[in-house]
Design a protein around this motif. Structure first.
Motif, PDB file in Angstrom:
ATOM      1  N   MET A   1       0.810  -1.211   0.000  1.00 17.03           N
ATOM      2  CA  MET A   1       0.000   0.000   0.000  1.00 17.03           C
ATOM      3  C   MET A   1       0.850   1.272   0.000  1.00 17.03           C
ATOM      4  SD  MET A   1      -2.777  -1.612  -0.201  1.00 17.03           S
ATOM      5  CE  MET A   1      -4.117  -0.424  -0.022  1.00 17.03           C
ATOM      6  N   ASP A   2       2.138   1.117  -0.285  1.00 18.37           N
ATOM      7  CA  ASP A   2       3.044   2.262  -0.472  1.00 18.37           C
ATOM      8  C   ASP A   2       3.849   2.021  -1.743  1.00 18.37           C
ATOM      9  OD1 ASP A   2       4.149   4.703   0.081  1.00 18.37           O
ATOM     10  OD2 ASP A   2       5.506   3.994   1.639  1.00 18.37           O
ATOM     11  N   PHE A   3       3.134   1.645  -2.804  1.00 16.28           N
ATOM     12  CA  PHE A   3       3.737   1.232  -4.064  1.00 16.28           C
ATOM     13  C   PHE A   3       4.004   2.465  -4.926  1.00 16.28           C
ATOM     14  CE2 PHE A   3       3.780  -0.832  -8.268  1.00 16.28           C
ATOM     15  CZ  PHE A   3       4.566  -1.946  -8.008  1.00 16.28           C
ATOM     16  N   TRP A   4       5.182   3.070  -4.719  1.00 13.78           N
ATOM     17  CA  TRP A   4       5.578   4.231  -5.511  1.00 13.78           C
ATOM     18  C   TRP A   4       7.036   4.058  -5.933  1.00 13.78           C
ATOM     19  CZ3 TRP A   4       8.837   8.625  -4.225  1.00 13.78           C
ATOM     20  CH2 TRP A   4       9.486   8.507  -2.996  1.00 13.78           C
ATOM     21  N   VAL A   5       7.511   4.906  -6.834  1.00 12.52           N
ATOM     22  CA  VAL A   5       8.811   4.669  -7.461  1.00 12.52           C
ATOM     23  C   VAL A   5       9.963   4.630  -6.462  1.00 12.52           C
ATOM     24  CG1 VAL A   5       8.100   5.560  -9.697  1.00 12.52           C
ATOM     25  CG2 VAL A   5       9.076   7.137  -8.022  1.00 12.52           C
ATOM     26  N   GLY A   6       9.858   5.354  -5.347  1.00 10.93           N
ATOM     27  CA  GLY A   6      10.921   5.340  -4.355  1.00 10.93           C
ATOM     28  C   GLY A   6      11.066   4.008  -3.650  1.00 10.93           C
ATOM     29  N   ASN A   7      10.035   3.170  -3.719  1.00  7.44           N
ATOM     30  CA  ASN A   7      10.078   1.846  -3.106  1.00  7.44           C
ATOM     31  C   ASN A   7      10.264   0.732  -4.135  1.00  7.44           C
ATOM     32  OD1 ASN A   7       9.838   2.707  -0.464  1.00  7.44           O
ATOM     33  ND2 ASN A   7       7.611   2.622  -0.462  1.00  7.44           N
ATOM     34  N   LEU A   8      10.623   1.121  -5.350  1.00  8.97           N
ATOM     35  CA  LEU A   8      10.893   0.150  -6.411  1.00  8.97           C
ATOM     36  C   LEU A   8      12.352   0.283  -6.809  1.00  8.97           C
ATOM     37  CD1 LEU A   8       7.697   0.761  -8.588  1.00  8.97           C
ATOM     38  CD2 LEU A   8       7.982  -0.733  -6.597  1.00  8.97           C
ATOM     39  N   MET A   9      13.100  -0.780  -6.639  1.00  6.03           N
ATOM     40  CA  MET A   9      14.543  -0.750  -6.881  1.00  6.03           C
ATOM     41  C   MET A   9      14.848  -1.286  -8.279  1.00  6.03           C
ATOM     42  SD  MET A   9      15.605   0.582  -4.068  1.00  6.03           S
ATOM     43  CE  MET A   9      17.380   0.317  -4.102  1.00  6.03           C
ATOM     44  N   GLN A  10      15.545  -0.461  -9.052  1.00  7.90           N
ATOM     45  CA  GLN A  10      15.889  -0.781 -10.438  1.00  7.90           C
ATOM     46  C   GLN A  10      17.352  -1.218 -10.513  1.00  7.90           C
ATOM     47  OE1 GLN A  10      15.120  -1.391 -13.567  1.00  7.90           O
ATOM     48  NE2 GLN A  10      15.118   0.501 -14.760  1.00  7.90           N
ATOM     49  N   PRO A  11      17.674  -2.314 -11.215  1.00 10.59           N
ATOM     50  CA  PRO A  11      19.093  -2.638 -11.432  1.00 10.59           C
ATOM     51  C   PRO A  11      19.808  -1.456 -12.085  1.00 10.59           C
ATOM     52  CG  PRO A  11      17.692  -4.469 -12.107  1.00 10.59           C
ATOM     53  CD  PRO A  11      16.775  -3.313 -11.813  1.00 10.59           C
ATOM     54  N   THR A  12      21.011  -1.165 -11.653  1.00 10.01           N
ATOM     55  CA  THR A  12      21.719   0.014 -12.151  1.00 10.01           C
ATOM     56  C   THR A  12      22.027  -0.067 -13.638  1.00 10.01           C
ATOM     57  OG1 THR A  12      23.776  -1.025 -11.372  1.00 10.01           O
ATOM     58  CG2 THR A  12      22.767   0.624  -9.934  1.00 10.01           C
ATOM     59  N   ASP A  13      22.090  -1.295 -14.181  1.00 11.93           N
ATOM     60  CA  ASP A  13      22.330  -1.413 -15.619  1.00 11.93           C
ATOM     61  C   ASP A  13      21.039  -1.339 -16.427  1.00 11.93           C
ATOM     62  OD1 ASP A  13      21.128  -3.851 -15.133  1.00 11.93           O
ATOM     63  OD2 ASP A  13      22.852  -5.079 -15.693  1.00 11.93           O
ATOM     64  N   GLY A  14      19.907  -1.151 -15.732  1.00  6.50           N
ATOM     65  CA  GLY A  14      18.627  -1.019 -16.414  1.00  6.50           C
ATOM     66  C   GLY A  14      18.017  -2.329 -16.855  1.00  6.50           C
ATOM     67  N   LYS A  15      18.691  -3.441 -16.601  1.00  3.43           N
ATOM     68  CA  LYS A  15      18.208  -4.747 -17.028  1.00  3.43           C
ATOM     69  C   LYS A  15      17.643  -5.517 -15.835  1.00  3.43           C
ATOM     70  CE  LYS A  15      21.852  -4.915 -20.551  1.00  3.43           C
ATOM     71  NZ  LYS A  15      23.049  -5.658 -21.031  1.00  3.43           N
ATOM     72  N   GLY A  16      16.782  -6.456 -16.137  1.00  3.01           N
ATOM     73  CA  GLY A  16      16.234  -7.297 -15.074  1.00  3.01           C
ATOM     74  C   GLY A  16      15.020  -6.676 -14.415  1.00  3.01           C
ATOM     75  N   PRO A  17      14.340  -7.436 -13.559  1.00  2.00           N
ATOM     76  CA  PRO A  17      13.105  -6.969 -12.922  1.00  2.00           C
ATOM     77  C   PRO A  17      13.371  -5.966 -11.804  1.00  2.00           C
ATOM     78  CG  PRO A  17      13.694  -9.129 -12.087  1.00  2.00           C
ATOM     79  CD  PRO A  17      14.676  -8.823 -13.173  1.00  2.00           C
TER      80      PRO A  17
END
Length: 280
Positions: free
Chosen positions: A174-190
């Motif tokens: 219930m706090d699903f926003w971009v700051g709580n979504l971690m992106q691989p630094t190479d931009g690949k992967g989930p």
């Protein structure tokens, strides 16, 4: 057996320093122990309610989140590991439970490696510690999008995939926003989800309304700066075509509200519990 006592069986290594006990899955190395002593010492001088810190290690670094408990009743409940009258635990214990459930169900997240608390002079919990794996090869979505605004649609689609993974495993973040979504630094992967404090780890009879809130909230927090509302709506419709059981009437009623309204963390829970926002 009290909940915390059962949990400690899976975290058998206890690190003690001053008035703090921290329980770990594996015995911390000397570098981690040194960093923990510094963190605990610094925390005693800190007046902030919440702090975070990286704990450097020789082979693996950790990430610590520390929260000061704000009421006497909360301190007693967390010390004893007991729930509130409504059956829910206080926020730090809820986050701990939700993180364990997410990890057990195969959610893309950071592993919970340790937890514990600092005791006050009365022996009650005062500062609560959650210690996780440091996602060293990841960056949070807010920072990623600031550097890669042209990747917004790719990021949104990956966020929808993660949300679908959570939902299919009965995890409602219930706090699903971009700051709580971690992106691989190479931009690949989930993407990986973090911060499970305001979260449910059971099914809801109000799935359409809960999804409406989550997708509207995702747009309301940062995403709206990088994409038109019409285009975002189009991506949402594309995502929902894969979900024929969602009631679009119920979804849209909540979706339109959460896209354009600030909702506190207690208000957000009402969509999961009641299917609507309870006012007054």
């Amino acid at each position: 057996m009290p909940y915390l006592a059962m949990l400690q069986q899976n975290y058998p290594f206890t690190f003690r320093f001053l008035n703090t006990d921290l329980h770990f899955r594996q015995k911390p190395c000397h570098h981690i122990e040194h960093s923990l002593r510094q963190l605990i010492t610094n925390r005693r001088k800190c007046a902030e309610t919440r702090t975070t810190a990286i704990i450097p290690g020789s082979e693996q670094s950790l990430f610590a989140k520390v929260q000061r408990l704000d009421s006497f009743k909360s301190k007693v409940r967390i010390t004893l590991g007991t729930p509130q009258r409504n059956g829910r635990f206080d926020w730090p214990l809820e986050e701990l439970q939700n993180m364990l459930h997410a990890e057990e169900r195969g959610i893309e997240t950071s592993a919970l490696l340790g937890f514990g608390y600092t005791r006050s002079g009365l022996g009650l919990a005062q500062d609560y510690f959650l210690i996780t794996q440091l996602l060293e090869d990841h960056i949070d979505g807010k920072k990623w999008l600031a550097e890669h605004p042209g990747q917004i649609e790719t990021f949104i689609r990956k966020a929808f995939q993660l949300l679908d993974s959570l939902t299919s495993r009965n995890i409602s973040h219930m706090d699903f926003w971009v700051g709580n979504l971690m992106q691989p630094t190479d931009g690949k992967g989930p993407l990986k989800a973090i911060d499970f404090e305001n979260c449910f780890s059971r099914s809801t009879p109000y799935l359409s309304e809960t999804l409406g809130f989550q997708l509207g909230f995702l747009y309301h927090r940062e995403i709206y700066k990088l994409i038109t509302e019409a285009r975002y709506d189009s991506l949402v419709r594309e995502f929902l075509r894969q979900k024929p059981t969602v009631s679009m009437d119920n979804f849209n009623e909540v979706y339109q509200v959460s896209k354009h309204s600030h909702l506190g963390r207690k208000e957000r829970r009402e969509f999961f519990l009641q299917g609507r926002l309870m006012l007054g």
